[in-house]
Design an enzyme around this catalytic site. Structure first.
Site, PDB file in Angstrom:
ATOM      1  N   ARG A  53       0.840  -1.206   0.000  1.00 37.71           N
ATOM      2  CA  ARG A  53       0.000   0.000   0.000  1.00 37.71           C
ATOM      3  C   ARG A  53       0.876   1.258   0.000  1.00 37.71           C
ATOM      4  O   ARG A  53       0.474   2.321  -0.468  1.00 37.71           O
ATOM      5  CB  ARG A  53      -0.950  -0.022   1.206  1.00 37.71           C
ATOM      6  CG  ARG A  53      -1.867   1.183   1.318  1.00 37.71           C
ATOM      7  CD  ARG A  53      -3.130   0.883   2.127  1.00 37.71           C
ATOM      8  NE  ARG A  53      -2.854   0.189   3.372  1.00 37.71           N
ATOM      9  CZ  ARG A  53      -2.329   0.747   4.465  1.00 37.71           C
ATOM     10  NH1 ARG A  53      -2.001   2.025   4.454  1.00 37.71           N
ATOM     11  NH2 ARG A  53      -2.128   0.039   5.560  1.00 37.71           N
ATOM     12  N   TYR A 106     -15.882  17.153 -16.656  1.00 37.20           N
ATOM     13  CA  TYR A 106     -16.290  15.745 -16.734  1.00 37.20           C
ATOM     14  C   TYR A 106     -17.327  15.483 -15.638  1.00 37.20           C
ATOM     15  O   TYR A 106     -17.148  15.902 -14.487  1.00 37.20           O
ATOM     16  CB  TYR A 106     -15.054  14.855 -16.560  1.00 37.20           C
ATOM     17  CG  TYR A 106     -15.383  13.428 -16.228  1.00 37.20           C
ATOM     18  CD1 TYR A 106     -16.146  12.642 -17.087  1.00 37.20           C
ATOM     19  CD2 TYR A 106     -14.947  12.857 -15.032  1.00 37.20           C
ATOM     20  CE1 TYR A 106     -16.468  11.338 -16.770  1.00 37.20           C
ATOM     21  CE2 TYR A 106     -15.258  11.548 -14.712  1.00 37.20           C
ATOM     22  CZ  TYR A 106     -16.022  10.798 -15.581  1.00 37.20           C
ATOM     23  OH  TYR A 106     -16.352   9.511 -15.245  1.00 37.20           O
ATOM     24  N   ASP A 177      -6.647  18.648 -15.473  1.00 41.15           N
ATOM     25  CA  ASP A 177      -6.936  17.276 -15.881  1.00 41.15           C
ATOM     26  C   ASP A 177      -6.471  17.157 -17.337  1.00 41.15           C
ATOM     27  O   ASP A 177      -7.096  17.696 -18.250  1.00 41.15           O
ATOM     28  CB  ASP A 177      -8.449  17.026 -15.752  1.00 41.15           C
ATOM     29  CG  ASP A 177      -8.837  15.595 -16.148  1.00 41.15           C
ATOM     30  OD1 ASP A 177      -8.087  14.961 -16.914  1.00 41.15           O
ATOM     31  OD2 ASP A 177      -9.910  15.140 -15.706  1.00 41.15           O
ATOM     32  N   LYS A 202      -7.529   5.967 -19.750  1.00 40.95           N
ATOM     33  CA  LYS A 202      -7.774   6.435 -21.132  1.00 40.95           C
ATOM     34  C   LYS A 202      -6.488   6.308 -21.961  1.00 40.95           C
ATOM     35  O   LYS A 202      -5.984   5.234 -22.131  1.00 40.95           O
ATOM     36  CB  LYS A 202      -8.310   7.861 -21.107  1.00 40.95           C
ATOM     37  CG  LYS A 202      -9.314   8.141 -20.001  1.00 40.95           C
ATOM     38  CD  LYS A 202     -10.570   7.298 -20.086  1.00 40.95           C
ATOM     39  CE  LYS A 202     -11.523   7.679 -18.954  1.00 40.95           C
ATOM     40  NZ  LYS A 202     -12.578   6.736 -18.727  1.00 40.95           N
TER      41      LYS A 202
HETATM   42  C1  LIG Z   1     -11.505  13.759 -18.289  1.00 36.18           C
HETATM   43  C2  LIG Z   1     -11.670  12.675 -17.267  1.00 36.18           C
HETATM   44  N1  LIG Z   1     -11.146  12.839 -16.050  1.00 36.18           N
HETATM   45  C3  LIG Z   1     -11.276  11.883 -15.089  1.00 36.18           C
HETATM   46  C4  LIG Z   1     -11.978  10.716 -15.334  1.00 36.18           C
HETATM   47  C5  LIG Z   1     -12.109   9.683 -14.245  1.00 36.18           C
HETATM   48  O1  LIG Z   1     -11.232   8.631 -14.486  1.00 36.18           O
HETATM   49  P1  LIG Z   1     -11.465   7.112 -14.006  1.00 36.18           P
HETATM   50  O2  LIG Z   1     -12.679   6.599 -14.713  1.00 36.18           O
HETATM   51  O3  LIG Z   1     -10.189   6.426 -14.388  1.00 36.18           O
HETATM   52  O4  LIG Z   1     -11.677   7.153 -12.527  1.00 36.18           O
HETATM   53  C6  LIG Z   1     -12.527  10.495 -16.591  1.00 36.18           C
HETATM   54  C7  LIG Z   1     -13.275   9.261 -16.861  1.00 36.18           C
HETATM   55  O5  LIG Z   1     -14.005   9.146 -17.827  1.00 36.18           O
HETATM   56  C8  LIG Z   1     -12.375  11.512 -17.593  1.00 36.18           C
HETATM   57  O6  LIG Z   1     -12.898  11.357 -18.815  1.00 36.18           O
END
Ligand SMILES: Cc1ncc(COP(=O)(O)O)c(C=O)c1O
Length: 385
Positions: A53, A106, A177, A202
């Site tokens: 961890r 998002y 992000d 992604k």
């Molecule tokens: C732009 C963006 N940020 C964060 C996330 C969250 O990521 P995760 O699904 O890996 O938790 C997503 C998920 O679709 C996303 O598209």
């Protein structure tokens, strides 16, 4: 090293007899024979691992690689992009404060802000970050600014350099992000951001076979994020870290192809029947075109969206007719997929809130894959004919 070479080599030190591909180390715990040695490793004085961890060799290699690609001092890899986002927010703004966030956030991120942070005392101001006057007005009393390099789903690009300058002037941390762009197309830290986060689920992973997140920033902030991740139990598991690093090695070639294909499809879709609007930051008539050209001169990746006349029924008919594209509520994989924000990324919003953003019942988001572009265009053309 140039970014493409860095993607291939970052995060590892190869020596004689090193495995070229990293060994997978699933061990939950390491054995020690010397108490002082354990203390030195556990306190971070000596390199090594003692409990999964806290640290793990596969996770550490991924963290170093993404930090190197983003141009940051350190990284922290987490069990998902949401864990990365939450960890980054708490590292940058540990006490309730005002968070200024992009209006087109998002859906999962806005749900976290509203359902977890607002009840804990944070105040959230959703602002159109492409409107720099609005940012200037909002940033005055903020304790954190959150932006996305390319917004979801309408693919707008705010002037991150200008926002970073305003934030810096007022001593406000700025979190970006960078999931949609990746460090191969945009490096927000170079533009003045304080920290960057990714859903590595992604493009960094790139093959739709893992769920992971990474935060990158200065060593002090990442130390705080790492310690909290250990305490709260959110670090990334070894196999997902191994897979993410495997995916990362081909990031440059994938992002080039995603970028080319998305622009080809966006241009072609403008003349398809039933398509009311196409959203891609590098289409000359996009409101984001000048900023996107400046921030992402080598392409903007595989994300685009379009508005289909006929709303949900038309979207459903199109999905049934696809032979190559599929409907899948994620993005950034090698396959072309579509998502329907109304019931996926933006389902936690009311229809009025979505309408205010410009997301309607005909809005379809496309994650353009790395197939032959002729096949992708042909599939959308026949599906909409
Ligand atoms: C732009 C963006 N940020 C964060 C996330 C969250 O990521 P995760 O699904 O890996 O938790 C997503 C998920 O679709 C996303 O598209």
């Amino acid at each position: 090293m140039k970014p493409a070479s860095r993607a291939v080599h970052a995060g590892r030190d190869l020596g004689a007899r090193s495995p070229l591909a990293p060994d997978l180390s699933p061990a939950a715990v390491h054995v020690f024979t010397d108490l002082e040695d354990y203390e030195a490793v556990a306190s971070g004085e000596k390199p090594g691992h003692f409990y999964g961890r806290n640290s793990n060799s596969n996770r550490e290699m991924l963290e170093r690689a993404v930090a190197e690609l983003e141009g940051g001092q350190a990284g922290v890899a987490t069990a998902s992009g949401m864990a990365a986002l939450h960890g980054a927010i708490l590292a940058l703004a540990p006490k309730p404060t005002t968070i200024v966030a992009t209006r087109e956030l998002y859906g999962g991120t806005s749900a976290l802000l509203r359902q977890d942070l607002e009840p804990a005392g944070y105040e959230i101001h959703f602002v159109d970050l492409t409107d720099l006057d609005a940012v200037r007005r909002a940033i005055g009393d903020a304790g954190l600014v959150i932006a996305e390099t390319i917004t979801n789903p309408l693919c707008r690009v705010a002037d991150l350099a200008a926002i970073a300058a305003m934030a810096r002037e007022r001593g406000v941390p700025f979190l970006v992000d960078n999931t949609f762009a990746t460090p191969l197309l945009c490096r927000p830290l170079d533009l003045g951001a304080t920290a960057v986060m990714h859903s590595a689920t992604k493009y960094l992973g790139g093959h739709s076979d893992l769920v992971a997140g990474v935060i990158v920033g200065d060593a002090l902030t990442m130390g705080v994020a790492r310690a909290r991740a250990s305490r709260t139990g959110t670090p990334l598991g070894p196999f997902d870290a191994w897979l993410a690093l495997r995916g990362l090695r081909t990031l440059d070639v994938r992002m080039r192809r995603h970028s080319e294909n998305a622009l080809i499809l966006a241009r072609a879709m403008r003349s398809l029947a039933g398509v009311a609007r196409v959203h891609h930051p590098l289409l000359e008539d996009s409101p984001s075109y000048p900023v996107a050209r400046r921030l992402m001169p080598n392409g903007s990746g595989g994300m685009m969206a379009f508005d289909l006349e006929g709303g949900r029924a038309a979207v459903q008919r199109m999905i049934k007719r696809f032979s190559l594209a599929t409907f899948a509520a994620s993005l950034g994989g090698v396959e072309t997929t579509i998502s329907y924000p109304e019931i996926t990324s933006h389902r936690s919003m009311s229809s009025e809130e979505r309408a205010e953003l410009g997301v309607g019942p005909g809005t379809v988001r496309v994650s353009v894959g790395i197939e032959d572009p002729a096949d992708i265009v042909a599939d959308f053309t026949q599906a909409l004919s």
